[in-house]
Design a protein around this motif. Structure first.
Motif, PDB file in Angstrom:
ATOM      1  N   LYS A 197     -15.197   0.521   6.433  1.00  0.00           N
ATOM      2  CA  LYS A 197     -13.990   0.041   7.107  1.00  0.00           C
ATOM      3  C   LYS A 197     -12.792   0.151   6.180  1.00  0.00           C
ATOM      4  O   LYS A 197     -12.900  -0.110   4.990  1.00  0.00           O
ATOM      5  CB  LYS A 197     -14.175  -1.415   7.537  1.00  0.00           C
ATOM      6  N   VAL A 198     -11.639   0.539   6.745  1.00  0.00           N
ATOM      7  CA  VAL A 198     -10.363   0.560   6.023  1.00  0.00           C
ATOM      8  C   VAL A 198      -9.431  -0.405   6.740  1.00  0.00           C
ATOM      9  O   VAL A 198      -9.019  -0.152   7.863  1.00  0.00           O
ATOM     10  CB  VAL A 198      -9.767   1.977   5.977  1.00  0.00           C
ATOM     11  N   ASN A 199      -9.137  -1.532   6.095  1.00  0.00           N
ATOM     12  CA  ASN A 199      -8.386  -2.612   6.764  1.00  0.00           C
ATOM     13  C   ASN A 199      -6.876  -2.481   6.650  1.00  0.00           C
ATOM     14  O   ASN A 199      -6.156  -3.136   7.388  1.00  0.00           O
ATOM     15  CB  ASN A 199      -8.799  -3.964   6.178  1.00  0.00           C
ATOM     16  N   LYS A 200      -6.394  -1.704   5.694  1.00  0.00           N
ATOM     17  CA  LYS A 200      -4.957  -1.671   5.445  1.00  0.00           C
ATOM     18  C   LYS A 200      -4.411  -0.252   5.618  1.00  0.00           C
ATOM     19  O   LYS A 200      -5.115   0.742   5.366  1.00  0.00           O
ATOM     20  CB  LYS A 200      -4.640  -2.160   4.033  1.00  0.00           C
ATOM     21  N   SER A 201      -3.138  -0.207   6.019  1.00  0.00           N
ATOM     22  CA  SER A 201      -2.454   1.079   6.182  1.00  0.00           C
ATOM     23  C   SER A 201      -1.306   1.165   5.189  1.00  0.00           C
ATOM     24  O   SER A 201      -0.910   0.159   4.579  1.00  0.00           O
ATOM     25  CB  SER A 201      -1.913   1.214   7.616  1.00  0.00           C
ATOM     26  N   ILE A 216      -4.408   0.744  -8.763  1.00  0.00           N
ATOM     27  CA  ILE A 216      -5.307   1.773  -8.222  1.00  0.00           C
ATOM     28  C   ILE A 216      -6.650   1.131  -7.913  1.00  0.00           C
ATOM     29  O   ILE A 216      -7.260   0.503  -8.781  1.00  0.00           O
ATOM     30  CB  ILE A 216      -5.499   2.922  -9.235  1.00  0.00           C
ATOM     31  N   LEU A 217      -7.086   1.249  -6.664  1.00  0.00           N
ATOM     32  CA  LEU A 217      -8.367   0.669  -6.246  1.00  0.00           C
ATOM     33  C   LEU A 217      -9.441   1.748  -6.313  1.00  0.00           C
ATOM     34  O   LEU A 217      -9.354   2.766  -5.637  1.00  0.00           O
ATOM     35  CB  LEU A 217      -8.252   0.114  -4.817  1.00  0.00           C
ATOM     36  N   ARG A 218     -10.457   1.500  -7.164  1.00  0.00           N
ATOM     37  CA  ARG A 218     -11.557   2.449  -7.323  1.00  0.00           C
ATOM     38  C   ARG A 218     -12.846   1.800  -6.840  1.00  0.00           C
ATOM     39  O   ARG A 218     -12.998   0.584  -6.877  1.00  0.00           O
ATOM     40  CB  ARG A 218     -11.730   2.848  -8.794  1.00  0.00           C
ATOM     41  N   ASP A 264     -14.380   6.648  -7.877  1.00  0.00           N
ATOM     42  CA  ASP A 264     -13.474   7.385  -6.994  1.00  0.00           C
ATOM     43  C   ASP A 264     -12.304   6.482  -6.600  1.00  0.00           C
ATOM     44  O   ASP A 264     -12.457   5.269  -6.420  1.00  0.00           O
ATOM     45  CB  ASP A 264     -14.208   7.824  -5.712  1.00  0.00           C
ATOM     46  N   ILE A 265     -11.098   7.083  -6.446  1.00  0.00           N
ATOM     47  CA  ILE A 265      -9.920   6.314  -6.039  1.00  0.00           C
ATOM     48  C   ILE A 265      -9.951   6.126  -4.531  1.00  0.00           C
ATOM     49  O   ILE A 265     -10.104   7.086  -3.772  1.00  0.00           O
ATOM     50  CB  ILE A 265      -8.627   7.037  -6.461  1.00  0.00           C
ATOM     51  N   ILE A 300       0.845  -1.204   0.000  1.00  0.00           N
ATOM     52  CA  ILE A 300       0.000   0.000   0.000  1.00  0.00           C
ATOM     53  C   ILE A 300       0.879   1.252   0.000  1.00  0.00           C
ATOM     54  O   ILE A 300       1.722   1.430   0.880  1.00  0.00           O
ATOM     55  CB  ILE A 300      -0.917   0.022   1.247  1.00  0.00           C
ATOM     56  N   GLU A 301       0.688   2.103  -0.998  1.00  0.00           N
ATOM     57  CA  GLU A 301       1.442   3.355  -1.051  1.00  0.00           C
ATOM     58  C   GLU A 301       0.641   4.512  -0.459  1.00  0.00           C
ATOM     59  O   GLU A 301       1.202   5.391   0.213  1.00  0.00           O
ATOM     60  CB  GLU A 301       1.790   3.678  -2.509  1.00  0.00           C
ATOM     61  N   LYS A 302      -0.697   4.444  -0.665  1.00  0.00           N
ATOM     62  CA  LYS A 302      -1.509   5.546  -0.156  1.00  0.00           C
ATOM     63  C   LYS A 302      -2.974   5.122  -0.075  1.00  0.00           C
ATOM     64  O   LYS A 302      -3.434   4.336  -0.915  1.00  0.00           O
ATOM     65  CB  LYS A 302      -1.382   6.771  -1.081  1.00  0.00           C
TER      66      LYS A 302
END
Length: 537
Positions: free
Chosen positions: A373-377, A362-364, A85-86, A70-72
Motif C-alpha cells: 500500500k502507498v498511503n501518501k501522494s 529519504i525513505l528506504r 531501495d528508495i 512528499i516530493e516524490k
C-alpha cells in the motif's frame, strides 16, 4: 660432633639469618595491593543485551523520521523491493541550503585555522611594519608641534609682558605729569586755608601718594622682568590710576566752585581735563594689558592641551601598531589554536547533522519485501510517526523479533544497528539480524518505561517458530584501534573523569578526556599515553 664442626654450623646459621634479613629489607619487591591495567590500542564496543520473542512477520508501516512534504514516491503497489531501495522522498531544499552554508562556514574556519598555524606572510608583516613606522612619524610630528606651540606661546606671553611694562612706564609718566599739573594749580590758586584750598591740597597729596606708592613696584618689575612682579605692578597701577582719576575730578570740580570759577585760568582747567583723559587712557591700557596676558595664558594652555592630546592619540596608535606587529610575527597561542579547532569541529558536527537530516528525508526499505500500500501522494504532509505510514511493506522473511528496550538504553540504538541473535532452542548457534524499526511510543511494563524495537533476521534457520525466546545483542556503536582502558579504572570526581596512574612506584591522580563508553572498555581521548599503567581495583 666435634666442637669445631658445631662452630662452623653455628656460623652458617647466623650467616643465613643475616642474608634473609638483608633480602627482606633491601631486595624483596613490595607486593602491590592493587591491580594495574595497561593503556593500549583496542576496540570499544557498545552493546545492548536483552531478551525478545520471535513473531510471525507482518506488514511493516514505514514512515519518515521527520515531518515534511512528499516530493516524490518511487514505488507502486505490488512492486517487489530490495533492502535499502528508495521508496519516497521529502522536500529538502531548505536543508540543502543550510548544508551549503555549513560547508562554507567549515571552509572559512579551516582557512582561518590554517592561516593561524601558517603565520603571517612577508607581505602582511611588511604592511604592519609600515604601519608602525608611520605611527612613529606621527608621534614625532605631534611632539615637535607641541614644542613649537609651547615656544610660540612663550614668545606671545613675553611680548604681552613687554607691552605691559611699556604701559606701566607710560602710566607712571602720566601720573607724574598729573601731579605736576595739580601741584602748580594748587600753589597758584589754592593757597588759602579755606575749604576749597584744603580739598585741592588733599587730592594733590592723593596723587603724590599714588606716585610714590607705585614707584617701587615699577622699579622692581623693570629690574627683575619677572611675570609675577609685572602682574602685581599692573594690579597696583590700576588701583592708583583710579585714585588719580578720582582726585583729578575733584580738583577739576573745585576749580568750578563759585569762589574760584573766574580765578583759575581756562588754560589750567584744560590741562586738568587733558591729564584726566591721559589717566583714563592709561587705566584702559593697563586693563587691556591684563586681559591680553590672561588670554595669552589661556590660549597657551588650550593649545598645549590640544597638542598633548594629539601626542596621547599618536602614542596609542603606535602602541596598537606595535602590538599588532608583535601579534602577527609571534607563534600562534595555544588558546587561539584550540578556539579555531573547536569552531572547526563544531562546523563539522553541524554538517554531519544536516547530512543526517537530509538522509532522513529519504525513505528506504529496511528489508526485502513487496509494497502492499502507498498511503501518501506528492505534495501531502506527513508526520514522523508509524501511525502516519507512507508505505506499507510485506517483508520476505517469515519471522521477526520484538524486544522491549529500557529507556536508558534506547537512546543508543539506531535503525540498521547489527544484532546477534541466539534462540534458546538453538543455543549453540548465533544468527545475524538488524534493527529495522523503533517504536517512538513508550510502553509501561511494571511502571518502567520501555520502547519496542523490531529486529529482522538476516539469516534464517529451519525450525524457527513464533513464540521462541531470543537473546539478542545489539551493537549500538563501535570504535576500532583507539586508545582504551578498562571502564572501571575511571572514576567521577567533581564532574571530572579521573584515573590513578602508577608510575615510578607512585600512584597519582590524573584527569582524562574520554570518548565512547563500551561495556568493558572506554575510549581515551587525552590525558594518557599508550603503555602507561592505571589502577583498576
Amino acid at each position: 660432633m666435634t666442637l669445631s664442626v658445631k662452630k662452623i654450623i653455628g656460623a652458617l646459621v647466623i650467616i643465613s639469618i643475616f642474608s634473609i634479613f638483608i633480602y627482606q629489607t633491601y631486595f624483596k619487591k613490595e607486593k602491590l595491593d592493587f591491580t594495574l591495567a595497561e593503556v593500549m590500542k583496542g576496540d570499544v564496543l557498545q552493546e545492548v543485551l536483552e531478551t525478545g520473542q520471535v513473531k510471525k512477520e507482518e506488514k511493516i508501516n514505514l514512515s519518515f523520521k521527520s515531518a515534511g512534504i512528499i516530493e516524490k514516491t518511487y514505488v507502486e503497489v505490488g512492486e517487489e523491493v530490495k533492502e535499502r531501495d528508495i521508496l519516497a522522498k521529502l522536500e529538502n531544499t531548505q536543508l540543502k541550503i543550510q548544508l551549503q552554508e555549513a560547508e562554507a562556514n567549515l571552509e572559512l574556519n579551516q582557512a582561518q585555522l590554517n592561516k593561524l598555524l601558517r603565520g603571517a606572510s612577508s607581505e602582511e608583516i611588511q604592511i604592519t611594519q609600515t604601519s608602525v613606522d608611520n605611527a612613529k612619524i606621527s608621534l614625532a610630528t605631534a611632539k615637535q608641534k607641541l614644542e613649537d606651540i609651547k615656544e610660540q606661546g612663550e614668545e606671545n606671553l613675553e611680548a604681552a609682558y613687554e607691552d605691559a611694562l611699556n604701559v606701566l612706564n607710560d602710566s607712571y609718566l602720566k601720573i607724574s605729569n598729573t601731579f605736576n599739573t595739580a601741584d602748580l594749580i594748587q600753589r597758584t590758586y589754592f593757597i588759602n586755608a579755606d575749604q576749597q584750598g584744603f580739598r585741592v591740597r588733599e587730592n594733590k597729596d592723593r596723587i603724590e601718594n599714588a606716585l610714590n606708592r607705585i614707584k617701587p613696584y615699577l622699579d622692581t618689575a623693570k629690574a627683575t622682568q619677572k611675570y609675577e612682579d609685572i602682574d602685581i605692578t599692573l594690579s597696583k597701577m590700576k588701583g592708583d590710576l583710579e585714585i588719580v582719576s578720582d582726585a583729578l575730578k575733584i580738583i577739576r570740580d573745585t576749580c568750578e566752585d563759585q569762589a574760584y570759577k573766574n580765578t583759575v585760568s581756562s588754560t589750567h582747567k584744560s590741562s586738568l581735563d587733558t591729564d584726566r583723559g591721559y589717566i583714563n587712557t592709561a587705566l584702559t591700557n593697563v586693563v587691556n594689558s591684563q586681559q591680553t596676558i590672561s588670554s595669552t595664558k589661556t590660549t597657551n594652555v588650550i593649545n598645549i592641551n590640544t597638542y598633548q592630546g594629539k601626542i596621547d592619540l599618536a602614542e596609542g596608535e603606535l602602541k596598537a601598531a606595535e602590538d599588532n606587529l608583535a601579534k602577527i610575527i609571534a607563534p600562534p597561542r595555544q588558546e587561539d589554536i584550540d578556539l579555531y579547532q573547536a569552531q572547526t569541529k563544531q562546523a563539522t558536527a553541524k554538517i554531519r547533522l544536516l547530512e543526517k537530516q537530509i538522509e532522513d528525508t529519504i525513505l528506504r526499505t529496511p528489508v526485502d519485501g513487496q509494497v502492499v500500500k502507498v498511503n501518501k501522494s506528492i505534495g501531502e504532509i506527513v508526520q514522523s510517526t508509524l501511525q502516519d505510514a507512507v508505505i506499507i511493506l510485506l517483508p520476505s522473511s517469515p519471522f521477526k523479533i520484538e524486544v522491549d528496550i529500557y529507556e536508558e538504553d534506547i537512546i543508543d540504538i539506531k535503525v540498521d544497528n547489527p544484532v546477534e541473535i541466539t534462540l534458546v532452542a538453538f543455543s549453540d548457534e548465533i544468527l545475524k539480524g538488524k534493527v529495522i524499526s523503533i517504536d517512538p511510543a513508550e510502553k509501561l511494563i511494571g511502571g518502567i518505561v520501555y520502547y519496542e524495537v523490531t529486529i529482522d533476521f538476516e539469516e534464517t534457520k529451519e525450525g524457527i517458530k513464533p513464540g521462541m525466546t531470543a537473546d539478542i545483542i545489539i551493537e549500538s556503536d563501535k570504535k576500532e584501534n583507539v586508545l582504551v582502558i578498562p571502564k572501571r579504572a575511571v572514576k567521577k570526581m567533581d564532574g571530572k573523569k579521573i584515573v590513578q596512574v602508577f608510575k615510578d612506584g607512585e600512584v597519582k591522580k590524573r584527569e582524562i578526556e574520554i570518548g565512547l563508553e563500551g561495556n568493558e572498555y572506554i575510549e581515551v581521548i587525552s590525558g594518557l599515553q599508550e603503555g602507561e599503567e592505571v589502577v583498576i581495583d
